[in-house]
Write an enzyme that holds these catalytic residues in place. Structure first.
Site, short mmCIF file in Angstrom:
data_model
loop_
_atom_site.label_atom_id
_atom_site.label_comp_id
_atom_site.label_asym_id
_atom_site.label_seq_id
_atom_site.Cartn_x
_atom_site.Cartn_y
_atom_site.Cartn_z
N HIS A 239 0.81 -1.23 0.00
CA HIS A 239 0.00 0.00 0.00
C HIS A 239 0.84 1.28 0.00
CE1 HIS A 239 0.98 -0.15 4.27
NE2 HIS A 239 0.70 1.14 4.31
C1 UD1 Z 1 -2.13 5.18 6.31
C2 UD1 Z 1 -0.83 5.63 6.96
C3 UD1 Z 1 0.24 4.57 6.79
C4 UD1 Z 1 -0.24 3.22 7.26
C5 UD1 Z 1 -1.54 2.88 6.54
C6 UD1 Z 1 -2.08 1.55 6.98
C7 UD1 Z 1 -0.41 8.06 6.99
C8 UD1 Z 1 0.38 9.14 6.36
N1 UD1 Z 1 -0.32 6.87 6.38
O1 UD1 Z 1 -1.88 5.11 4.90
O2 UD1 Z 1 1.37 4.94 7.55
O3 UD1 Z 1 0.74 2.25 6.99
O4 UD1 Z 1 -2.49 3.91 6.81
O5 UD1 Z 1 -3.24 1.22 6.31
O6 UD1 Z 1 -1.08 8.28 7.96
N2 UD1 Z 1 -9.23 4.46 2.34
C9 UD1 Z 1 -10.44 3.80 2.29
N3 UD1 Z 1 -10.96 3.34 3.47
C10 UD1 Z 1 -10.34 3.50 4.66
C11 UD1 Z 1 -9.09 4.17 4.68
C12 UD1 Z 1 -8.56 4.64 3.52
O7 UD1 Z 1 -11.04 3.65 1.23
O8 UD1 Z 1 -10.88 3.06 5.69
C13 UD1 Z 1 -8.66 4.99 1.08
C14 UD1 Z 1 -8.70 6.49 1.08
O9 UD1 Z 1 -9.82 6.98 0.43
C15 UD1 Z 1 -7.43 6.91 0.40
C16 UD1 Z 1 -6.52 5.71 0.54
O10 UD1 Z 1 -7.29 4.61 1.00
O11 UD1 Z 1 -7.63 7.16 -0.95
C17 UD1 Z 1 -5.39 6.00 1.47
O12 UD1 Z 1 -5.84 6.24 2.83
P1 UD1 Z 1 -5.01 7.15 3.86
O13 UD1 Z 1 -5.55 7.01 5.22
O14 UD1 Z 1 -4.84 8.50 3.31
O15 UD1 Z 1 -3.55 6.54 3.85
P2 UD1 Z 1 -3.07 5.04 3.84
O16 UD1 Z 1 -2.46 4.81 2.50
O17 UD1 Z 1 -4.12 4.11 4.32
#
Ligand code: UD1
Length: 357
Positions: A201
């Protein structure tokens, strides 16, 4: 005594759960759980609270996803209001996600003492948003709980006072040790004896589709000789969905929804190998003695390489098939003991808090 725990994203939950329960066992502190809502899907959040026996959060900010600045700012605004209202004696923040640094900045501006659990980890790669979060959080923290000696060394080099730093061990391993016996792989995979478990991811691997495509192509090749099980993070899912890539017609290649803690741990325990870019999984595989290939240029957890089962391949994705071939026929190494990764890190944190506040 009033203590606020702040969690926001999936990797926070398994760290906060054991600390919460260790504190509850030895103190009568009033513990309050705040979920920022950075992760909000059932499979990225709710299931963990149930499986880890965490209380329902007292407050959920439902922040959701956004750009980094907007996400951090939104958490800060809501958390500031709450901290002013509740006036806690101490705040605990976990790991390195945006929720961690947002809460840390609010506390230090309001002069509320806060502790950082999993302090001192450094990848020395400032292109990683998590590294920025770690650097800022550690500079501001009043108490820093480190999982391994390298964390203490990094903090001392950055000028953090020795008296604030406590080497306590790895709280995530507390959760693993506690729940390992309850962990079972999903029913549909229960007859698989050999398989490779994959998670990806990191923006550096998945946001650039050419990188992701190249990794997936190597995985598809491997799946001719060993099944691949790949629970797909929402971020990765979006990129795969936005680009047409036909990987579903291979019976040995299982692209599945994100799993809860117990099913994922069940799969990890008996995996032939794990391929990942996660931070925590490098530690969990080391503890379990499962060979781990980390698709990153660096790691903030070097102990998993020096003492554990972890290897880095950076962008040399072509090394993936050789790694799998090399581990397919070896006997699984036994569990590896890293100092203080003994299931008792949270107890040490609770004792220190009891004496300090
Ligand atoms: C975040 C953390 C990362 C951790 C990871 C574990 C930061 C900077 N990054 O990254 O350190 O390893 O979580 O998962 O805090 N999304 C969903 N549903 C959710 C959560 C996210 O669909 O419940 C989607 C969001 O719309 C977004 C993408 O996933 O487009 C990324 O989510 P985001 O929380 O921004 O960062 P992660 O890549 O999950």
């Amino acid at each position: 005594m009033k203590l606020i725990h702040v969690v926001g994203a999936r990797p926070n939950f398994m760290k906060a759960a054991p600390v919460w329960s260790a504190i509850a066992k030895i103190t009568d502190f009033n513990q309050i759980l705040v979920h920022t809502g950075q992760h909000y899907d059932k499979l990225m959040s709710d299931i963990f609270f149930k499986e880890l026996q965490m209380p329902i959060p007292d407050y959920n900010f439902n922040i959701g996803s956004d750009t980094h600045a907007r996400q951090i700012a939104a958490i800060m605004i809501k958390f500031e209001e709450l901290v002013v209202e509740l006036n806690p004696d101490m705040v605990l923040v976990y790991g390195d996600v945006n929720s961690t640094v947002a809460a840390a900045m609010v506390c230090s501006k309001l002069l509320i003492p806060f502790a950082h659990v999993e302090a001192g980890l450094r990848s020395f790669d400032r292109k990683m948003p998590e590294e920025i979060n770690r650097l800022i959080t550690d500079q501001l923290a009043d108490l820093l709980f480190t999982p391994s000696q390298d964390g203490n060394d990094n903090l001392l080099k950055e000028g953090i006072l020795k008296s604030k730093i406590h080497l306590v061990g790895n709280v995530m391993i507390d959760t693993l040790a506690k729940l390992s016996a309850k962990a079972n792989k999903p029913k549909r995979f229960k007859d698989l004896k050999q398989y490779v478990l994959v998670t990806l991811h990191r923006p550096s691997n998945v946001d650039d589709f050419e990188s992701l495509k190249s990794i997936l192509q190597y995985l598809i090749t491997i799946s001719n000789s060993i099944p691949i099980i790949f629970p797909v993070h929402p971020r990765t899912k979006k990129i795969i969905a936005a680009n047409i890539l036909d990987i579903t017609n291979n019976v040995n290649f299982h692209l599945i929804e994100p799993l809860g803690y117990l099913e994922f741990l069940g799969l990890m325990k008996t995996a032939t190998a794990v391929i990942t870019d996660s931070g925590g999984i490098q530690e969990e595989t080391t503890y379990l003695g499962v060979p781990c290939l980390t698709v990153r240029e660096n790691t903030e957890r070097p102990i998993t390489i020096s003492l554990g089962t972890n290897q880095l391949i950076g962008k040399d994705y072509y090394k993936i098939p050789d790694f799998i071939n090399s581990v397919m026929n070896i006997k699984k190494p036994s569990n590896i003991l890293i100092p203080l990764w003994d299931g008792k890190a949270s107890n040490r944190i609770a004792e220190i808090l009891l004496n300090k506040i």
